[in-house]
Scaffold this motif. Structure first.
Motif, short mmCIF file in Angstrom:
data_model
loop_
_atom_site.label_atom_id
_atom_site.label_comp_id
_atom_site.label_asym_id
_atom_site.label_seq_id
_atom_site.Cartn_x
_atom_site.Cartn_y
_atom_site.Cartn_z
N PHE A 179 -35.14 30.27 -32.57
CA PHE A 179 -34.52 28.96 -32.41
C PHE A 179 -33.48 28.95 -31.29
O PHE A 179 -33.30 27.94 -30.61
CB PHE A 179 -33.88 28.50 -33.72
CG PHE A 179 -33.35 27.08 -33.68
CD1 PHE A 179 -34.16 26.04 -33.27
CD2 PHE A 179 -32.04 26.80 -34.05
CE1 PHE A 179 -33.68 24.73 -33.22
CE2 PHE A 179 -31.56 25.50 -34.01
CZ PHE A 179 -32.38 24.47 -33.60
N LEU A 181 -32.34 16.67 -29.60
CA LEU A 181 -33.37 17.57 -30.11
C LEU A 181 -33.58 17.20 -31.57
O LEU A 181 -32.65 17.27 -32.38
CB LEU A 181 -32.92 19.03 -29.99
CG LEU A 181 -33.92 20.09 -30.51
CD1 LEU A 181 -35.22 20.05 -29.70
CD2 LEU A 181 -33.31 21.49 -30.47
N ILE A 194 -35.37 17.60 -35.29
CA ILE A 194 -36.05 18.53 -36.21
C ILE A 194 -36.33 17.77 -37.50
O ILE A 194 -35.50 17.72 -38.41
CB ILE A 194 -35.20 19.77 -36.51
CG1 ILE A 194 -34.69 20.41 -35.21
CG2 ILE A 194 -36.00 20.79 -37.32
CD1 ILE A 194 -33.72 21.56 -35.43
N LYS A 230 -40.96 11.38 -29.86
CA LYS A 230 -41.77 12.18 -28.95
C LYS A 230 -42.44 11.29 -27.90
O LYS A 230 -42.52 11.63 -26.72
CB LYS A 230 -42.83 12.94 -29.76
CG LYS A 230 -43.37 14.18 -29.10
CD LYS A 230 -44.23 14.96 -30.09
CE LYS A 230 -44.78 16.23 -29.45
NZ LYS A 230 -45.62 16.98 -30.40
N TRP A 275 -34.27 23.63 -24.37
CA TRP A 275 -33.90 22.21 -24.49
C TRP A 275 -32.75 21.87 -23.54
O TRP A 275 -32.80 20.86 -22.83
CB TRP A 275 -33.53 21.90 -25.94
CG TRP A 275 -32.88 20.58 -26.16
CD1 TRP A 275 -33.40 19.34 -25.88
CD2 TRP A 275 -31.58 20.34 -26.72
NE1 TRP A 275 -32.51 18.35 -26.24
CE2 TRP A 275 -31.39 18.94 -26.75
CE3 TRP A 275 -30.58 21.17 -27.20
CZ2 TRP A 275 -30.22 18.37 -27.25
CZ3 TRP A 275 -29.42 20.60 -27.70
CH2 TRP A 275 -29.24 19.21 -27.72
N ILE A 294 -35.24 28.11 -28.22
CA ILE A 294 -35.60 26.68 -28.20
C ILE A 294 -34.40 25.86 -27.73
O ILE A 294 -34.54 24.94 -26.92
CB ILE A 294 -36.07 26.22 -29.61
CG1 ILE A 294 -37.44 26.85 -29.92
CG2 ILE A 294 -36.15 24.70 -29.69
CD1 ILE A 294 -37.91 26.65 -31.33
N VAL A 299 -38.97 19.58 -32.69
CA VAL A 299 -39.28 20.91 -33.21
C VAL A 299 -39.67 20.75 -34.68
O VAL A 299 -38.92 20.17 -35.46
CB VAL A 299 -38.06 21.86 -33.09
CG1 VAL A 299 -38.36 23.20 -33.74
CG2 VAL A 299 -37.68 22.05 -31.64
N TYR A 300 -40.84 21.27 -35.07
CA TYR A 300 -41.32 21.10 -36.43
C TYR A 300 -41.04 22.31 -37.32
O TYR A 300 -41.04 22.18 -38.54
CB TYR A 300 -42.82 20.79 -36.42
CG TYR A 300 -43.13 19.45 -35.79
CD1 TYR A 300 -43.00 18.27 -36.51
CD2 TYR A 300 -43.50 19.36 -34.45
CE1 TYR A 300 -43.26 17.03 -35.93
CE2 TYR A 300 -43.77 18.14 -33.86
CZ TYR A 300 -43.64 16.97 -34.60
OH TYR A 300 -43.89 15.75 -34.01
N GLU A 301 -40.83 23.47 -36.72
CA GLU A 301 -40.54 24.69 -37.48
C GLU A 301 -39.38 25.42 -36.82
O GLU A 301 -39.40 25.62 -35.61
CB GLU A 301 -41.76 25.61 -37.55
CG GLU A 301 -42.90 25.10 -38.41
CD GLU A 301 -42.62 25.22 -39.90
OE1 GLU A 301 -41.73 26.00 -40.28
OE2 GLU A 301 -43.29 24.52 -40.69
N VAL A 302 -38.39 25.82 -37.60
CA VAL A 302 -37.26 26.60 -37.08
C VAL A 302 -37.47 28.05 -37.51
O VAL A 302 -37.51 28.35 -38.70
CB VAL A 302 -35.92 26.06 -37.61
CG1 VAL A 302 -34.79 27.01 -37.23
CG2 VAL A 302 -35.65 24.67 -37.04
#
Length: 329
Positions: free
Chosen positions: A294, A262, A264, A280, A301, A297, A287-290
């Motif tokens: 989360f 995963l 980030i 990707k 995942w 997410i 994931v671009y924003e936590v």
């Protein structure tokens, strides 16, 4: 042959690569290293002959870059002095792993060099980029450490001068297992940004590597580790999956081992956004924003069936021979 090798120490990846390359470089001649920057936390088992504060990265609290701190710590006059003082004419070959001071020194002293490393791969437009390109990001990648010749490293061979990643011997010679823990390495995040999300998954064991942890200890389902190569290698080799940034070396090693990833990427860090785009494209979740969800997410995942993504390791003697042949032509 006398070899000058410049390492940008804005992270551990450049140093890890240089450590792996060192014994192979010694087959070609004597090597002196120049360390530029002070973000690295690894023990540096290399003959560092020259040092500079250079340009170092500074992070915001939860996953972004702090551009104000980066800018206020840059010392252009000192960097100019450092470039002027490097005795590059004493060397037969100058290898630059994305260091601006060495590039400036080469220009001032009219010395040839080759840019070697991950950032060199971005000289090709075929190397993946995010959907929205950054003009400033592209300028930095292409003009921060200019060199007349480039040998890039990336997950795939996107262009003729791009080679597979340098994978450490400890990873190459390992016998990977799945001991059902999740390895976490996110140097741009402080502990309280993510801790609650990990704690919610009380039946999942997390191995979390943090720069400000002094000794290994376990609290609930989380084992906290200082950043060191031995423990990290062991954790990665035996993990079920890894949560990490959008860097290059750690995802490359995880891909080589066939681990679940995963990613980030650090916010507003264009190179990491480019790496995330490449990951990707290969099928790795990004994931671009936590935020406060989360933990969900992570759950999603982990529920996705693992894809068997593997990559090729670099043939180091072959790549270095190509480098020295390229340098001489």
């Amino acid at each position: 042959m006398k070899i000058f090798y410049a390492i940008q120490a804005t992270g551990n990846g450049h140093i890890s690569r240089a450590i792996q390359l060192y014994p192979y470089l010694q087959r070609f001649g004597s090597v002196d290293f120049f360390l530029s920057g002070n973000n690295a936390s690894l023990e540096i088992k290399l003959p560092i002959k020259f040092k500079s504060e250079g340009c170092s990265l500074h992070y915001s609290k939860c996953g972004g870059l702090n551009y104000w701190d980066i800018a206020k710590n840059v010392q252009p006059i000192q960097m100019y002095k450092d470039a002027k003082s490097l005795p590059l004419k004493n060397y037969d070959v100058v290898i630059n792993d994305f260091d601006s001071i060495t590039s400036l020194a080469c220009k001032m002293q009219k010395v040839n060099s080759v840019q070697f490393g991950h950032q060199a791969s971005f000289m090709s437009d075929a190397t993946p980029r995010p959907e929205k390109k950054s003009i400033m990001g592209e300028m930095i990648l292409k003009h921060y450490a200019p060199s007349p010749k480039h040998i890039g490293l990336h997950f795939e061979r996107y262009d003729s001068f791009i080679h597979p990643p340098i994978i450490k011997d400890e990873i190459l010679n390992s016998n990977p297992k799945n001991e059902n823990h999740i390895t976490v390495y996110l140097p741009s995040f402080q502990k309280d940004c993510l801790e609650k999300a990990f704690e919610k998954h009380k039946y999942i064991k997390f191995h979390w590597f943090l720069n400000d942890v002094k000794s290994k200890h376990t609290v609930g389902n989380i084992t906290y580790f200082p950043v060191n190569q031995i423990d990290f290698n062991e954790s990665l080799i035996n993990c079920h999956g890894i949560i990490t940034g959008g860097g290059f070396e750690t995802p490359a090693e995880a891909l080589y081992l066939g681990k679940k990833i995963l990613s980030i990427p650090i916010r507003k860090h264009y190179e990491q956004e480019c790496n995330a785009a490449a990951l990707k494209k290969m099928g790795v979740p990004v994931v671009y924003e936590v935020s406060s969800d989360f933990d969900k997410i992570i759950e999603n995942w982990l529920s996705i069936p693992s894809q068997k993504l593997t990559i090729q390791a670099n043939n180091i003697p072959e790549t270095l021979q190509f480098l020295f042949d390229t340098y001489g032509n």
